[in-house]
Design a protein around this motif. Structure first.
Motif, PDB file in Angstrom:
ATOM      1  N   TYR A  20      59.951  58.669  16.958  1.00 50.11           N
ATOM      2  CA  TYR A  20      60.998  58.541  17.966  1.00 50.11           C
ATOM      3  C   TYR A  20      60.495  57.619  19.071  1.00 50.11           C
ATOM      4  N   CYS A  21      61.364  56.724  19.544  1.00 50.74           N
ATOM      5  CA  CYS A  21      60.938  55.741  20.537  1.00 50.74           C
ATOM      6  C   CYS A  21      62.057  55.464  21.534  1.00 50.74           C
ATOM      7  N   ASN A  22      61.866  55.847  22.795  1.00 46.22           N
ATOM      8  CA  ASN A  22      62.858  55.573  23.827  1.00 46.22           C
ATOM      9  C   ASN A  22      63.096  54.077  23.998  1.00 46.22           C
ATOM     10  N   GLU A  23      62.035  53.287  23.852  1.00 45.75           N
ATOM     11  CA  GLU A  23      62.183  51.849  24.058  1.00 45.75           C
ATOM     12  C   GLU A  23      63.115  51.228  23.019  1.00 45.75           C
ATOM     13  N   GLY A  24      63.299  51.889  21.874  1.00 45.89           N
ATOM     14  CA  GLY A  24      64.255  51.395  20.880  1.00 45.89           C
ATOM     15  C   GLY A  24      65.669  51.395  21.428  1.00 45.89           C
ATOM     16  N   ILE A  25      66.012  52.417  22.219  1.00 46.38           N
ATOM     17  CA  ILE A  25      67.332  52.483  22.841  1.00 46.38           C
ATOM     18  C   ILE A  25      67.453  51.438  23.945  1.00 46.38           C
ATOM     19  N   ALA A  26      66.368  51.244  24.703  1.00 52.12           N
ATOM     20  CA  ALA A  26      66.374  50.202  25.726  1.00 52.12           C
ATOM     21  C   ALA A  26      66.588  48.834  25.081  1.00 52.12           C
ATOM     22  N   LEU A  27      65.972  48.614  23.930  1.00 52.37           N
ATOM     23  CA  LEU A  27      66.140  47.350  23.209  1.00 52.37           C
ATOM     24  C   LEU A  27      67.582  47.174  22.732  1.00 52.37           C
ATOM     25  N   ALA A  28      68.205  48.268  22.272  1.00 48.81           N
ATOM     26  CA  ALA A  28      69.602  48.195  21.836  1.00 48.81           C
ATOM     27  C   ALA A  28      70.511  47.792  22.992  1.00 48.81           C
ATOM     28  N   GLY A  29      70.264  48.356  24.179  1.00 47.57           N
ATOM     29  CA  GLY A  29      71.039  47.976  25.355  1.00 47.57           C
ATOM     30  C   GLY A  29      70.851  46.514  25.704  1.00 47.57           C
ATOM     31  N   TYR A  30      69.619  46.026  25.570  1.00 50.80           N
ATOM     32  CA  TYR A  30      69.337  44.617  25.856  1.00 50.80           C
ATOM     33  C   TYR A  30      70.049  43.706  24.861  1.00 50.80           C
ATOM     34  N   ILE A  31      70.116  44.119  23.598  1.00 52.25           N
ATOM     35  CA  ILE A  31      70.814  43.328  22.586  1.00 52.25           C
ATOM     36  C   ILE A  31      72.290  43.183  22.941  1.00 52.25           C
ATOM     37  N   VAL A  32      72.892  44.273  23.443  1.00 51.54           N
ATOM     38  CA  VAL A  32      74.294  44.206  23.881  1.00 51.54           C
ATOM     39  C   VAL A  32      74.443  43.164  24.982  1.00 51.54           C
ATOM     40  N   GLU A  33      73.518  43.143  25.918  1.00 51.19           N
ATOM     41  CA  GLU A  33      73.579  42.169  27.003  1.00 51.19           C
ATOM     42  C   GLU A  33      73.472  40.741  26.482  1.00 51.19           C
ATOM     43  N   VAL A  34      72.573  40.513  25.527  1.00 49.42           N
ATOM     44  CA  VAL A  34      72.379  39.172  24.977  1.00 49.42           C
ATOM     45  C   VAL A  34      73.621  38.711  24.220  1.00 49.42           C
ATOM     46  N   LEU A  35      74.207  39.597  23.420  1.00 49.19           N
ATOM     47  CA  LEU A  35      75.358  39.232  22.587  1.00 49.19           C
ATOM     48  C   LEU A  35      76.626  39.048  23.401  1.00 49.19           C
ATOM     49  N   ASP A  93      67.749  54.256  27.919  1.00 50.00           N
ATOM     50  CA  ASP A  93      67.259  55.385  27.124  1.00 50.00           C
ATOM     51  C   ASP A  93      67.419  56.693  27.882  1.00 50.00           C
ATOM     52  N   GLY A  94      68.074  56.644  29.019  1.00 45.82           N
ATOM     53  CA  GLY A  94      68.367  57.794  29.848  1.00 45.82           C
ATOM     54  C   GLY A  94      68.957  57.295  31.154  1.00 45.82           C
ATOM     55  N   GLN A  95      69.091  58.185  32.117  1.00 48.00           N
ATOM     56  CA  GLN A  95      69.496  57.826  33.475  1.00 48.00           C
ATOM     57  C   GLN A  95      70.999  57.886  33.722  1.00 48.00           C
ATOM     58  N   LEU A  96      71.826  58.063  32.693  1.00 49.25           N
ATOM     59  CA  LEU A  96      73.275  58.133  32.902  1.00 49.25           C
ATOM     60  C   LEU A  96      73.625  59.398  33.681  1.00 49.25           C
ATOM     61  N   ARG A  97      74.460  59.256  34.699  1.00 53.91           N
ATOM     62  CA  ARG A  97      75.007  60.402  35.423  1.00 53.91           C
ATOM     63  C   ARG A  97      76.467  60.555  35.033  1.00 53.91           C
ATOM     64  N   THR A  98      76.849  61.764  34.659  1.00 54.49           N
ATOM     65  CA  THR A  98      78.233  62.032  34.280  1.00 54.49           C
ATOM     66  C   THR A  98      78.503  63.511  34.460  1.00 54.49           C
ATOM     67  N   THR A  99      79.725  63.928  34.143  1.00 53.05           N
ATOM     68  CA  THR A  99      80.099  65.337  34.210  1.00 53.05           C
ATOM     69  C   THR A  99      80.302  65.876  32.804  1.00 53.05           C
ATOM     70  N   ALA A 100      80.320  67.196  32.686  1.00 47.96           N
ATOM     71  CA  ALA A 100      80.559  67.810  31.378  1.00 47.96           C
ATOM     72  C   ALA A 100      81.933  67.403  30.840  1.00 47.96           C
ATOM     73  N   LEU A 101      82.939  67.342  31.726  1.00 47.05           N
ATOM     74  CA  LEU A 101      84.278  66.963  31.297  1.00 47.05           C
ATOM     75  C   LEU A 101      84.309  65.517  30.809  1.00 47.05           C
ATOM     76  N   THR A 140      64.833  62.526   7.202  1.00 46.38           N
ATOM     77  CA  THR A 140      66.152  63.105   6.992  1.00 46.38           C
ATOM     78  C   THR A 140      66.772  63.495   8.324  1.00 46.38           C
ATOM     79  N   GLU A 141      68.093  63.592   8.334  1.00 43.38           N
ATOM     80  CA  GLU A 141      68.852  64.089   9.492  1.00 43.38           C
ATOM     81  C   GLU A 141      68.786  63.155  10.696  1.00 43.38           C
ATOM     82  N   GLN A 142      68.475  61.885  10.477  1.00 38.61           N
ATOM     83  CA  GLN A 142      68.453  60.917  11.570  1.00 38.61           C
ATOM     84  C   GLN A 142      69.482  59.826  11.312  1.00 38.61           C
ATOM     85  N   GLY A 143      70.455  59.696  12.232  1.00 36.94           N
ATOM     86  CA  GLY A 143      71.426  58.623  12.148  1.00 36.94           C
ATOM     87  C   GLY A 143      71.083  57.531  13.131  1.00 36.94           C
ATOM     88  N   VAL A 144      72.099  56.814  13.620  1.00 34.95           N
ATOM     89  CA  VAL A 144      71.887  55.801  14.650  1.00 34.95           C
ATOM     90  C   VAL A 144      72.002  56.493  16.006  1.00 34.95           C
TER      91      VAL A 144
END
Length: 211
Positions: A20-35, A93-101, A140-144
């Motif tokens: 498991y790698c948090n930086e993988g999610i950070a990289l995915a966010g960066y890819i969105v920015e580039v594209l 890879d974290g830091q989002l603030r939101t509500t349960a709703l 097993t049991e790991q998606g995107v």
């Protein structure tokens, strides 16, 4: 200064082992920015949060009313210590603030394969792929991003999260068309809460089932 050719990389080839790698999610966010040529937080606001009517949701404190944000607390030395409202450079890879709703709307969209009140937020095939074992020969049991748990009532897909003074869960079950969200401003294991919620869900399901 932090680069080390021996410590910064594993010695196995891609798709042969799993970590498991948090930086993988950070990289995915960066890819969105580039594209897209758009900052990731702005892209989310325009294409996810606003279409889903996710109020009081933002990646950065400057985007929300901080008076409404629960402070994280760390238990140390027999007392709870306010950890303050913090962030880090490897978002999202974290830091989002939101509500349960608001988060429930995001979860519901995934449960409906990308659709929310008639608006297709994500392609249904993309969502189905995210909720599947994509590297079953390795793990097993790991998606995107999402991963799954097997319970008596079926498979639950979702993700948990934790940081200093924060512990969260969001999981849903396609078979029963139910989901659960746990957001806490403390560090804890949610197993007891999880099963109490599942038991309550089962009671509600039984009450609403046709005779």
């Amino acid at each position: 200064a932090n680069y080390d050719p021996a410590l910064n990389f594993y010695n196995y080839a891609p798709q042969t082992n799993y970590n498991y790698c948090n930086e993988g999610i950070a990289l995915a966010g960066y890819i969105v920015e580039v594209l897209t040529g758009t900052p990731f937080n702005i892209y989310c606001n325009q294409n996810i949060f606003e279409p889903l009517c996710m109020d009081n949701t933002g990646w950065f404190l400057s985007e929300i009313d901080t008076n409404l944000v629960a402070h994280p607390y760390i238990y140390s030395g027999g007392e709870f210590i306010d950890a303050g409202l913090y962030g880090y450079p490897d978002y999202p890879d974290g830091q989002l603030r939101t509500t349960a709703l608001s988060l429930s709307k995001f979860m519901y969209m995934h449960m409906q394969y990308g659709n929310f009140n008639g608006v297709q937020i994500l392609d249904s095939a993309t969502v189905a792929y995210m909720h599947s074992d994509i590297l079953s020969e390795v793990v097993t049991e790991q998606g995107v991003v999402f991963y799954s748990y097997n319970e008596d009532d079926g498979i639950w897909w979702g993700h948990s999260g934790g940081d200093s003074g924060v512990s969260t869960d969001m999981f849903f079950n396609h078979t029963t068309n139910t989901g659960l969200i746990i957001l806490t401003n403390g560090e804890a294991n949610h197993d007891n809460i999880w099963y109490e919620i599942l038991e309550a869900m089962d009671t509600l399901t039984n009450l609403s089932a046709p005779v």
